[in-house]
Design a protein around this motif. Structure first.
Motif, mmCIF file in Angstrom:
data_model
loop_
_atom_site.group_PDB
_atom_site.id
_atom_site.type_symbol
_atom_site.label_atom_id
_atom_site.label_comp_id
_atom_site.label_asym_id
_atom_site.label_seq_id
_atom_site.Cartn_x
_atom_site.Cartn_y
_atom_site.Cartn_z
ATOM 1 N N THR A 229 73.650 -0.283 62.582
ATOM 2 C CA THR A 229 74.541 0.234 63.619
ATOM 3 C C THR A 229 75.998 0.270 63.195
ATOM 4 O O THR A 229 76.802 0.942 63.820
ATOM 5 C CB THR A 229 74.437 -0.642 64.880
ATOM 6 O OG1 THR A 229 74.911 -1.955 64.558
ATOM 7 C CG2 THR A 229 73.019 -0.724 65.381
ATOM 8 N N THR B 117 77.943 -8.227 66.331
ATOM 9 C CA THR B 117 77.473 -8.893 67.537
ATOM 10 C C THR B 117 78.355 -10.103 67.807
ATOM 11 O O THR B 117 78.518 -10.952 66.943
ATOM 12 C CB THR B 117 76.022 -9.371 67.366
ATOM 13 O OG1 THR B 117 75.196 -8.251 67.083
ATOM 14 C CG2 THR B 117 75.525 -10.052 68.628
ATOM 15 N N LEU C 8 75.919 -1.997 79.730
ATOM 16 C CA LEU C 8 75.177 -1.900 78.475
ATOM 17 C C LEU C 8 76.089 -2.090 77.266
ATOM 18 O O LEU C 8 75.681 -2.713 76.271
ATOM 19 C CB LEU C 8 74.443 -0.566 78.409
ATOM 20 C CG LEU C 8 73.282 -0.447 79.401
ATOM 21 C CD1 LEU C 8 72.674 0.952 79.367
ATOM 22 C CD2 LEU C 8 72.201 -1.485 79.104
ATOM 23 N N GLU C 9 77.309 -1.587 77.321
ATOM 24 C CA GLU C 9 78.250 -1.833 76.221
ATOM 25 C C GLU C 9 78.490 -3.330 76.057
ATOM 26 O O GLU C 9 78.504 -3.854 74.924
ATOM 27 C CB GLU C 9 79.563 -1.101 76.477
ATOM 28 C CG GLU C 9 79.478 0.406 76.308
ATOM 29 C CD GLU C 9 80.788 1.100 76.652
ATOM 30 O OE1 GLU C 9 80.966 2.262 76.232
ATOM 31 O OE2 GLU C 9 81.632 0.483 77.347
ATOM 32 N N TYR D 294 75.226 -5.011 74.781
ATOM 33 C CA TYR D 294 74.974 -4.657 73.378
ATOM 34 C C TYR D 294 75.911 -5.436 72.456
ATOM 35 O O TYR D 294 75.493 -5.944 71.406
ATOM 36 C CB TYR D 294 75.172 -3.154 73.199
ATOM 37 C CG TYR D 294 74.655 -2.613 71.897
ATOM 38 C CD1 TYR D 294 73.293 -2.384 71.705
ATOM 39 C CD2 TYR D 294 75.523 -2.299 70.857
ATOM 40 C CE1 TYR D 294 72.818 -1.867 70.513
ATOM 41 C CE2 TYR D 294 75.059 -1.781 69.662
ATOM 42 C CZ TYR D 294 73.697 -1.569 69.494
ATOM 43 O OH TYR D 294 73.229 -1.061 68.304
ATOM 44 N N ALA E 254 74.565 -8.952 72.475
ATOM 45 C CA ALA E 254 73.105 -9.078 72.284
ATOM 46 C C ALA E 254 72.429 -9.814 73.445
ATOM 47 O O ALA E 254 71.595 -10.697 73.251
ATOM 48 C CB ALA E 254 72.794 -9.771 70.960
ATOM 49 N N ALA F 195 71.074 1.872 74.873
ATOM 50 C CA ALA F 195 71.389 0.440 74.854
ATOM 51 C C ALA F 195 72.843 0.162 74.495
ATOM 52 O O ALA F 195 73.432 -0.810 74.987
ATOM 53 C CB ALA F 195 70.462 -0.274 73.866
ATOM 54 N N ASP F 196 73.443 1.005 73.666
ATOM 55 C CA ASP F 196 74.830 0.765 73.251
ATOM 56 C C ASP F 196 75.851 1.432 74.158
ATOM 57 O O ASP F 196 77.047 1.432 73.864
ATOM 58 C CB ASP F 196 75.038 1.216 71.802
ATOM 59 C CG ASP F 196 74.770 2.700 71.591
ATOM 60 O OD1 ASP F 196 74.504 3.413 72.589
ATOM 61 O OD2 ASP F 196 74.800 3.156 70.431
ATOM 62 N N ASP G 296 66.997 1.579 70.563
ATOM 63 C CA ASP G 296 67.545 0.272 70.948
ATOM 64 C C ASP G 296 67.496 -0.675 69.746
ATOM 65 O O ASP G 296 66.665 -1.572 69.672
ATOM 66 C CB ASP G 296 66.698 -0.276 72.112
ATOM 67 C CG ASP G 296 67.125 -1.648 72.591
ATOM 68 O OD1 ASP G 296 68.247 -2.069 72.266
ATOM 69 O OD2 ASP G 296 66.320 -2.306 73.286
ATOM 70 N N ARG H 90 69.018 -3.232 68.706
ATOM 71 C CA ARG H 90 69.122 -4.680 68.902
ATOM 72 C C ARG H 90 68.067 -5.232 69.857
ATOM 73 O O ARG H 90 68.035 -6.428 70.128
ATOM 74 C CB ARG H 90 70.525 -5.041 69.392
ATOM 75 C CG ARG H 90 71.573 -4.760 68.317
ATOM 76 C CD ARG H 90 72.956 -5.207 68.710
ATOM 77 N NE ARG H 90 73.885 -4.956 67.603
ATOM 78 C CZ ARG H 90 75.191 -5.075 67.671
ATOM 79 N NH1 ARG H 90 75.757 -5.445 68.808
ATOM 80 N NH2 ARG H 90 75.946 -4.839 66.625
ATOM 81 N N ILE I 84 67.569 -5.005 73.108
ATOM 82 C CA ILE I 84 68.044 -5.689 74.310
ATOM 83 C C ILE I 84 67.429 -5.125 75.591
ATOM 84 O O ILE I 84 67.483 -5.773 76.639
ATOM 85 C CB ILE I 84 69.585 -5.639 74.427
ATOM 86 C CG1 ILE I 84 70.074 -4.207 74.652
ATOM 87 C CG2 ILE I 84 70.243 -6.272 73.209
ATOM 88 C CD1 ILE I 84 71.554 -4.133 75.061
#
Length: 467
Positions: free
Chosen positions: A10, A14, A72-73, A76, A79, A187-188, A456, A458, A460
């Motif tokens: 990515t 994290t 979500l930001e 993400y 995590a 997810a991000d 996704d 990571r 999550i």
């Protein structure tokens, strides 16, 4: 805060989760954040039995797409697992909270944005109740078709997450067949728009189809344009009571061979008696099986006549063209689960077999009930082989709970042996996950996991659910 490199997938880092995620997230939102343990209790479980639920770190009650993006930001970056949630009417544990997760509730995003009569579409937010959309469409002479038994309380977002079916799906298809476009957030925090309002579209891979039924594991749906149909006109309804389950199921095969009804619903004796006890509708409680059949379209009466002929072995057959009377009869089917719930705790199964295998599946269910010593009330969508055998037990009794679980496992085994699927419309969630590989295979499941990693990286979004 410390940073941990996540590698080249990515190109981001994290950050360790803050001690109080709710307090850290709240300034980013227009919606509310709930962190009080008592206030979060209602968001820990869906309606499934025998599935575990954790204690979330926070519940975000999103009011807008921006709230979803911000959540979500944040998740993400740190995590933190996120569990998307609609009305919590699911029956497989797919919306149960996880320890330390953020439960992202979409119930407040409940606007019907627009209804386009010319295009026969409705653009909605994910928290819109299914029945509310149907009522709004009807005001324009249109029909939103998908009609799960929970339509009065379930959301369009939840229906999309599980690809919900309903009584009409044998003729008109499931939720997927009525989707034009989907707006979702990855997810991000990136937004995507997939699908097309055109009837034909082969541009690239069908990502909209991939999102439907993904149970919140690939992206969070924040809007959708759903297809509507012209109102079907008056329906004819046939009610037939049979002396044996075999006769009822044999009649189903004859019915679907002769015509294409809108709905063919089956209730066994246990379910009929429970419904009658609750509703006092005057149902035949000595019947081993009851069929509720609805026909629509230009020749509804003619199709109903074919249905009556197919039910020649029935103890009693009643047909009506009166729409109000017909809906009163169909209300018996909607009452099936609530009526069984009055008898004790319920563990609802969601099995589908090829229609020719229905007689064998019903025999297996009856044998399993005898062998395990539990009560099983069976009802479902007979025209497409989707049954809901419901185990009734006392959840406070460990021995009864063990027998209920044994009966549930045995029914899944029997279904797979007959070439069926472990879930026709409720989703895999947590409840059905242990059985998935036996149906789809290890290699196929690896492909599913690979697709999730693309959406996704990571992991999550609703981890440990679906596949």
């Amino acid at each position: 805060m410390t940073e941990t490199d996540t590698g080249t997938t990515t190109g981001t880092t994290t950050r360790s989760a803050p001690a109080n995620p709710a307090a850290a997230l709240a300034p980013r939102l227009t919606g509310s954040v709930v962190a009080d343990p008592d206030a979060m209790l209602a968001y820990r479980h869906d309606q499934s039995m025998l599935t575990a639920a954790g204690t979330p770190a926070a519940v975000v009650r999103a009011s807008s797409v921006d709230d979803v993006v911000a959540t979500l930001e944040f998740a993400y970056e740190h995590a933190i697992p996120v569990v998307p949630r609609g009305a919590g009417t699911g029956l497989a544990g797919g919306a149960n909270a996880l320890d330390g997760a953020i439960v992202l509730s979409l119930e407040r995003m409940n606007r019907i944005v627009s209804i386009d009569v010319a295009a026969r579409t409705a653009t909605v937010e994910p928290g819109v109740i299914n029945a509310d959309l149907a009522a709004a469409a009807a005001e324009h002479g249109l029909w939103y078709v998908p009609d799960p038994g929970s339509r009065a309380i379930s959301t369009i977002g939840g229906n999309l997450a599980t690809n919900a079916g309903g009584m009409c799906c044998a003729k008109y298809g499931v939720t997927l067949d009525h989707v034009a476009t989907i707006d979702a957030v990855l997810a991000d925090g990136r937004r995507i728009h997939v699908g097309s309002e055109t009837r034909k579209n082969v541009a690239g891979l069908n990502l909209a189809q991939l999102l439907v039924g993904s149970e919140g594991t690939l992206a969070v749906v924040v809007g959708a344009t759903m297809r509507l149909r012209s109102a079907p006109g008056t329906a004819s309804t046939v009610v037939a009571a049979f002396g044996t389950t075999a006769e009822a199921i044999d009649a189903v095969g004859t019915i679907v061979a002769r015509t294409t009804p809108r709905a063919v619903e089956f209730l066994d004796r246990t379910t009929v008696r429970a419904v009658e006890e609750m509703t006092r509708m005057g149902l035949d409680t000595e019947a081993a099986g009851l069929l509720l059949v609805q026909c629509d379209g230009r020749d509804a009466s003619g199709e109903a006549a074919d249905v009556v002929a197919a039910c020649a072995s029935a103890r009693e057959v009643y047909a009506t063209d009166d729409p109000e009377e017909g809906e009163q009869f169909m209300a018996a089917r909607y009452a099936a689960l609530p009526a069984l719930e009055r008898l004790g705790s319920t563990l609802l199964d969601d099995l589908a077999v090829p229609v020719p295998a229905l007689p064998a599946m019903l025999r297996e269910i009856e044998a399993i009930a005898l062998r395990t010593g539990v009560t099983i009330g069976c009802f479902g969508h007979a025209a497409d082989g989707n049954l809901h055998p419901t185990v009734v037990f006392d959840a406070a009794d460990d021995e009864q709970t063990a027998r209920a679980r044994a009966a549930f496992d045995a029914m899944v085994d029997a279904c797979l042996a007959l070439g069926g699927t472990i879930t026709g419309e409720h989703g895999v969630g947590v409840l059905k996950r242990p059985y998935l590989c036996r149906q789809v295979g290890e290699t196929e499941r690896e492909l599913m996991a690979g697709i999730k990693r693309v959406f996704d990286p990571r992991g999550i979004l609703n981890p440990g659910r679906g596949f």
